[in-house]
Enzyme design. Structure first.
Site, PDB file in Angstrom:
ATOM      1  CE1 TYR A  63      -4.208  -1.339  -0.416  1.00 19.51           C
ATOM      2  CE2 TYR A  63      -3.406  -2.983   1.129  1.00 19.51           C
ATOM      3  CZ  TYR A  63      -4.343  -2.557   0.199  1.00 19.51           C
ATOM      4  OH  TYR A  63      -5.396  -3.373  -0.134  1.00 19.51           O
ATOM      5  NE  ARG A 145     -13.024  -3.417  -4.909  1.00 21.14           N
ATOM      6  CZ  ARG A 145     -12.084  -2.497  -5.084  1.00 21.14           C
ATOM      7  NH1 ARG A 145     -12.358  -1.356  -5.693  1.00 21.14           N
ATOM      8  NH2 ARG A 145     -10.860  -2.701  -4.651  1.00 21.14           N
ATOM      9  CG  HIS A 168      -5.249  -4.379  -4.850  1.00 22.58           C
ATOM     10  ND1 HIS A 168      -5.239  -3.013  -4.684  1.00 22.58           N
ATOM     11  CD2 HIS A 168      -4.233  -4.668  -5.706  1.00 22.58           C
ATOM     12  CE1 HIS A 168      -4.241  -2.500  -5.396  1.00 22.58           C
ATOM     13  NE2 HIS A 168      -3.616  -3.485  -6.031  1.00 22.58           N
ATOM     14  CD  GLU A 179      -0.463  -2.503  -6.942  1.00 20.38           C
ATOM     15  OE1 GLU A 179      -0.918  -1.571  -6.268  1.00 20.38           O
ATOM     16  OE2 GLU A 179      -1.172  -3.181  -7.708  1.00 20.38           O
TER      17      GLU A 179
HETATM   18  P1  GDP Z   1      -8.888   0.753  -4.497  1.00 19.61           P
HETATM   19  O1  GDP Z   1      -7.749   0.983  -5.458  1.00 19.61           O
HETATM   20  O2  GDP Z   1     -10.241   0.871  -5.144  1.00 19.61           O
HETATM   21  O3  GDP Z   1      -8.753  -0.501  -3.689  1.00 19.61           O
HETATM   22  O4  GDP Z   1      -8.825   1.951  -3.460  1.00 19.61           O
HETATM   23  P2  GDP Z   1      -7.571   2.750  -2.834  1.00 19.61           P
HETATM   24  O5  GDP Z   1      -6.279   2.288  -3.429  1.00 19.61           O
HETATM   25  O6  GDP Z   1      -7.900   4.205  -2.910  1.00 19.61           O
HETATM   26  O7  GDP Z   1      -7.646   2.309  -1.319  1.00 19.61           O
HETATM   27  C1  GDP Z   1      -7.183   1.084  -0.898  1.00 19.61           C
HETATM   28  C2  GDP Z   1      -7.936   0.696   0.329  1.00 19.61           C
HETATM   29  O8  GDP Z   1      -7.850   1.730   1.314  1.00 19.61           O
HETATM   30  C3  GDP Z   1      -9.440   0.493   0.107  1.00 19.61           C
HETATM   31  O9  GDP Z   1      -9.740  -0.820  -0.330  1.00 19.61           O
HETATM   32  C4  GDP Z   1      -9.994   0.824   1.483  1.00 19.61           C
HETATM   33  O10 GDP Z   1      -9.915  -0.296   2.331  1.00 19.61           O
HETATM   34  C5  GDP Z   1      -9.063   1.886   2.012  1.00 19.61           C
HETATM   35  N1  GDP Z   1      -9.604   3.227   1.749  1.00 19.61           N
HETATM   36  C6  GDP Z   1      -9.462   3.960   0.622  1.00 19.61           C
HETATM   37  N2  GDP Z   1     -10.094   5.114   0.698  1.00 19.61           N
HETATM   38  C7  GDP Z   1     -10.682   5.159   1.922  1.00 19.61           C
HETATM   39  C8  GDP Z   1     -11.499   6.134   2.599  1.00 19.61           C
HETATM   40  O11 GDP Z   1     -11.843   7.200   2.092  1.00 19.61           O
HETATM   41  N3  GDP Z   1     -11.912   5.799   3.869  1.00 19.61           N
HETATM   42  C9  GDP Z   1     -11.562   4.627   4.456  1.00 19.61           C
HETATM   43  N4  GDP Z   1     -12.003   4.388   5.676  1.00 19.61           N
HETATM   44  N5  GDP Z   1     -10.807   3.695   3.851  1.00 19.61           N
HETATM   45  C10 GDP Z   1     -10.358   3.950   2.601  1.00 19.61           C
HETATM   46 MG    MG Z   2      -5.711   1.373  -5.140  1.00 25.76          MG
END
Ligand code: GDP
Ligand code: MG
Length: 210
Positions: A63, A145, A168, A179
């Site tokens: 991450y 999802r 993911h 990644e």
């Molecule tokens: P993805 O690429 O769609 O998985 O999203 P991101 O890379 O932005 O975020 C990765 C993970 O971080 C997500 O699967 C969530 O678990 C968490 N996350 C991302 N944005 C938020 C947010 O605005 N609030 C919270 N609580 N968790 C978040």
């Molecule tokens: Mg992401």
């Protein structure tokens, strides 16, 4: 553009790679086959796959490959709290981002996951489209999802846990390469021909009739 440049461009577009994790909840929900089927049905080629229980170190590295990720997620999360009329746990995006990261590490290390590399035209964006938006509450019907899980930032934040969203998928070709390099050794990616790709993009359509 010369023919050589065009053919190199077409080859690289057709062979884009993306990285996918079936997260611990995806495995526990017995959705491995369903997830793979969806990407496979799109016509993408799977070029690497393995099962593992991520260590905390690996989850953290995954991450934070983008050094800006913690701040960006923190900012997004603070806006999310405000929009729901809630007070964010902190005004500092880094602090909030680290909190989100801590929950993600707990989630990702809770059991086995499956990591995969998919290859094909526009693999990154087509896999994101099929995967759906991050929050299952608002992800489109028809996406993984959107179809297989109900969860929201609101409930997850109140529970102090990560949102459960089954998979993911990389957000950009650059993210995908970083990644893939983190999770796979070079020789774990198999180079092979998928016959249907030749049919999909057969320019002359002269290989079907006998
Ligand atoms: P993805 O690429 O769609 O998985 O999203 P991101 O890379 O932005 O975020 C990765 C993970 O971080 C997500 O699967 C969530 O678990 C968490 N996350 C991302 N944005 C938020 C947010 O605005 N609030 C919270 N609580 N968790 C978040
Ligand atoms: Mg992401």
């Amino acid at each position: 553009m010369t023919d050589k440049i065009i053919s190199n461009l077409v080859e690289s577009l057709k062979n884009e790679q993306t990285f996918v994790i079936i997260k611990p909840d995806g495995i526990q929900r017995t959705l491995i086959g369903e997830v793979i089927k969806r990407y496979e049905s799109l016509g993408l080629k799977i070029v690497a796959l393995k099962m593992a229980v991520p260590t905390a170190d690996m989850a953290k590295k995954h991450y934070t490959l983008d050094p800006e990720w913690i701040r960006k997620v923190g900012e997004k999360s603070i806006i999310g709290y405000r929009n729901k009329g809630l007070v964010p746990p902190s005004e500092d995006p880094i602090e909030v981002g680290n909190k989100v990261l801590g929950r993600l590490v707990r989630y990702m290390t809770s059991g086995p996951v499956i990591v995969m590399v998919w290859q094909g035209p526009h693999a990154v964006s087509i896999v994101r489209k099929m995967t759906g938006g991050t929050e299952p509450l608002t992800s489109d019907v028809g996406t993984i999802r959107g179809d297989f899980v109900i969860d929201s930032y609101q409930i997850a934040d109140l529970d102090d846990r990560s949102i459960r969203n089954i998979v993911h998928a990389s957000g950009s070709p650059e993210e995908a390469q970083a990644e893939i390099n983190l999770w796979f050794k070079k020789d774990e990616l198999i180079k092979y021909r998928l016959i249907q790709h030749e049919l999909f993009y057969d320019v002359n359509l002269d290989g079907i009739l006998e």
